[in-house]
Design a protein around this motif. Structure first.
Motif, PDB file in Angstrom:
ATOM      1  N   GLY A 191      10.220   0.373   0.918  1.00  6.84           N
ATOM      2  CA  GLY A 191       9.965   0.992  -0.373  1.00  6.84           C
ATOM      3  C   GLY A 191       9.529   0.033  -1.464  1.00  6.84           C
ATOM      4  O   GLY A 191       9.416   0.422  -2.631  1.00  6.84           O
ATOM      5  N   LYS A 192       9.223  -1.212  -1.109  1.00  6.93           N
ATOM      6  CA  LYS A 192       8.910  -2.215  -2.119  1.00  6.93           C
ATOM      7  C   LYS A 192       7.453  -2.676  -2.129  1.00  6.93           C
ATOM      8  O   LYS A 192       6.994  -3.247  -3.109  1.00  6.93           O
ATOM      9  CB  LYS A 192       9.800  -3.451  -1.915  1.00  6.93           C
ATOM     10  N   VAL A 193       6.727  -2.458  -1.044  1.00  8.67           N
ATOM     11  CA  VAL A 193       5.423  -3.101  -0.847  1.00  8.67           C
ATOM     12  C   VAL A 193       4.280  -2.231  -1.360  1.00  8.67           C
ATOM     13  O   VAL A 193       4.270  -1.017  -1.160  1.00  8.67           O
ATOM     14  CB  VAL A 193       5.201  -3.428   0.648  1.00  8.67           C
ATOM     15  N   CYS A 194       3.299  -2.864  -2.008  1.00  6.33           N
ATOM     16  CA  CYS A 194       2.039  -2.172  -2.300  1.00  6.33           C
ATOM     17  C   CYS A 194       0.872  -3.115  -1.992  1.00  6.33           C
ATOM     18  O   CYS A 194       0.995  -4.333  -2.135  1.00  6.33           O
ATOM     19  CB  CYS A 194       1.968  -1.671  -3.742  1.00  6.33           C
ATOM     20  N   THR A 195      -0.232  -2.544  -1.536  1.00  7.61           N
ATOM     21  CA  THR A 195      -1.433  -3.325  -1.222  1.00  7.61           C
ATOM     22  C   THR A 195      -2.663  -2.493  -1.561  1.00  7.61           C
ATOM     23  O   THR A 195      -2.571  -1.285  -1.773  1.00  7.61           O
ATOM     24  CB  THR A 195      -1.520  -3.689   0.274  1.00  7.61           C
ATOM     25  N   ARG A 196      -3.797  -3.140  -1.567  1.00  2.00           N
ATOM     26  CA  ARG A 196      -5.061  -2.411  -1.575  1.00  2.00           C
ATOM     27  C   ARG A 196      -5.300  -1.904  -0.151  1.00  2.00           C
ATOM     28  O   ARG A 196      -4.479  -2.133   0.748  1.00  2.00           O
ATOM     29  CB  ARG A 196      -6.192  -3.314  -2.060  1.00  2.00           C
ATOM     30  N   SER A 197      -6.401  -1.236   0.088  1.00  2.00           N
ATOM     31  CA  SER A 197      -6.674  -0.673   1.412  1.00  2.00           C
ATOM     32  C   SER A 197      -6.532  -1.722   2.512  1.00  2.00           C
ATOM     33  O   SER A 197      -6.993  -2.862   2.371  1.00  2.00           O
ATOM     34  CB  SER A 197      -8.094  -0.101   1.452  1.00  2.00           C
ATOM     35  N   GLY A 198      -5.902  -1.321   3.599  1.00  2.00           N
ATOM     36  CA  GLY A 198      -5.786  -2.231   4.736  1.00  2.00           C
ATOM     37  C   GLY A 198      -7.130  -2.607   5.314  1.00  2.00           C
ATOM     38  O   GLY A 198      -7.280  -3.676   5.915  1.00  2.00           O
ATOM     39  N   SER A 199      -8.125  -1.736   5.151  1.00  2.00           N
ATOM     40  CA  SER A 199      -9.453  -1.971   5.707  1.00  2.00           C
ATOM     41  C   SER A 199     -10.342  -2.811   4.799  1.00  2.00           C
ATOM     42  O   SER A 199     -11.487  -3.081   5.142  1.00  2.00           O
ATOM     43  CB  SER A 199     -10.147  -0.635   5.991  1.00  2.00           C
TER      44      SER A 199
END
Length: 348
Positions: free
Chosen positions: A161-169
C-alpha cells in the motif's frame, strides 16, 4: 555605350552568382533528430556550430515519434544524428536497423564500454553521453530508509500500500526491470514485479516528477524516479518545489550488492546519414569536456567521461554512489521479456 555597360553589369552579376554558388553548395549542415526536450541543450548545439561552422537543422519529437519517422522515411531520411534518452529505446532502434556502426578511437577511449552499443568489429551503433540513476524516494515521516534501500524491497509485503510508479511499460522502468532481470533471473524478477503490483498505493500514472510529489503529499510513501527530476526540484527557485524536496528522502538502492541502476541519454548516426562527416564530428564533440560538463550543469545528468569537472550543487548534494556495471545494452535487450512479465502480473 549603354549596351556595353549593361553587358558589363550582366557579366559582373553572373560572376558574382557563380562565385556564390559553390559557397552555398558547400555549406556544412547537420540534420539532428532529438528526443531531448531540454531548453538548456540550445547552448550545447550553438557551441558546436560556433566551433565548427556546421549549422544544425533540428527536428524535435518524443522517442516514439522519432523512431516512427525514421521508419517511414526509410533510405530517403535526411537524418544524420539521432538523440534518444533511454537504453531500451536505443537498443530497439538498433534492432530495427535504423543506425549504422561508427568506429571512433576517441569515443572508445572516453566512453566506457558498458555505456555504448555492442561492437561487432565495425564499431558501436550508439554511444551514451550522459547518465542518470534510477533511485527510490520515500516519505521521511512515514518510512524508514532501511526498509527501501534495495529495489527488491519495493516488492516486499512490508511496503504493501505504499508504492507508486509511472507506467511499468515506460522505457525508464523497462530498463530498470531489464537490469533487475539480469541480476535476479527471470523467475525471481517476475515474482518481484508481482509483489510491486500488490504493494501499489494507486494505479501507475504520471511522470517521475508526479511520483516525487505524490510521496511528499502522502498519496503514496515510496516511489521510483530518475535523479535528474529530483535534482531539478532541488535547484528550483519555486517554493512549492523546495517544500516537496524537504519532505522526501532519497536512496541509491543496492549499495551493498550490485549497485544502483544507471541509464543513459545517447546518440547514434542514422543509417542513411547524408552528412556523415558532420555526424561523426558531432558525436565526438559530445564527448568533449565542455559538452560533458554542460550535460551535468545544464540538465543535472552525470558525465560519462571520467574526470570532467562540473559545478552542479544538486548533483554534489546527492553525492557519490556505487553504480551497476552491467552493459546498458543488455538491459535494453531484456525489454521484450520484461514486457511479457508486466502483462502477466497486471503491471499497467
Amino acid at each position: 555605350m549603354k549596351i556595353r555597360l549593361a553587358s558589363l553589369v550582366s557579366l559582373v552579376s553572373l560572376a558574382a552568382l557563380a562565385a556564390a554558388l559553390p559557397a552555398a553548395a558547400q555549406e556544412k549542415v547537420l540534420n539532428l533528430y532529438s528526443a531531448r526536450h531540454y531548453q538548456t541543450d540550445e547552448a550545447l548545439y550553438a557551441n558546436f556550430s560556433k566551433a565548427t561552422g556546421i549549422r544544425i537543422n533540428r527536428v524535435d519529437a518524443d522517442d516514439a515519434g522519432i523512431l516512427a519517422r525514421l521508419k517511414s522515411e526509410g533510405s530517403a531520411s535526411p537524418a544524420d544524428v539521432i538523440l534518444l534518452v533511454d537504453a531500451a529505446r536505443l537498443w530497439r532502434a538498433e534492432a530495427d536497423g535504423l543506425f549504422q556502426p561508427f568506429k571512433s578511437a576517441l569515443l572508445e577511449q572516453r566512453i566506457p564500454a558498458t555505456l555504448r552499443g555492442a561492437d561487432a568489429g565495425q564499431g558501436s551503433q550508439w554511444f551514451g553521453f550522459s547518465t542518470r540513476g534510477r533511485v527510490i524516494v520515500y516519505n521521511k515521516l512515514s518510512v524508514r530508509k532501511d526498509d527501501v534501500d534495495t529495489y527488491e524491497e519495493l516488492g516486499d509485503p512490508k511496503n504493501k500500500g505504499k508504492v507508486c510508479t509511472r507506467s511499468g511499460s515506460h522505457p525508464y522502468n523497462l530498463s530498470l526491470f531489464g537490469a533487475v532481470m539480469q541480476h535476479l533471473g527471470e523467475a525471481a524478477t517476475e515474482t518481484w514485479l508481482k509483489g510491486m503490483v500488490a504493494n501499489m498505493a494507486r494505479a501507475p500514472k504520471g511522470g517521475d516528477t508526479d511520483q516525487i510529489k505524490a510521496v511528499a503529499s502522502g498519496e503514496c510513501q515510496v516511489a521510483l524516479t530518475n535523479t535528474y527530476y529530483l535534482a531539478r526540484m532541488m535547484r528550483s527557485s519555486n517554493p512549492d518545489d523546495r517544500a516537496v524536496v524537504e519532505k522526501v528522502g532519497v536512496v541509491f538502492p543496492n549499495q551493498a550488492s550490485w549497485g544502483t541502476h544507471v541509464n543513459i541519454a545517447g546518440a547514434a548516426i542514422a543509417r542513411s546519414a547524408p552528412n556523415l562527416a558532420a555526424a561523426r564530428q558531432f558525436l565526438e564533440y559530445l564527448s568533449s569536456d565542455s559538452a560533458q560538463a554542460y550535460f551535468a550543469d545544464g540538465n543535472n545528468e552525470w558525465p560519462v567521461v571520467a574526470g570532467v569537472k562540473t559545478a552542479n550543487p544538486a548533483l554534489d548534494a546527492l553525492g557519490k554512489f556505487k553504480a551497476e556495471t552491467i552493459p546498458v545494452a543488455v538491459t535494453g535487450a531484456n525489454q521484450s521479456k520484461v514486457q511479457q512479465m508486466l502483462d502477466r502480473v497486471g503491471y499497467k
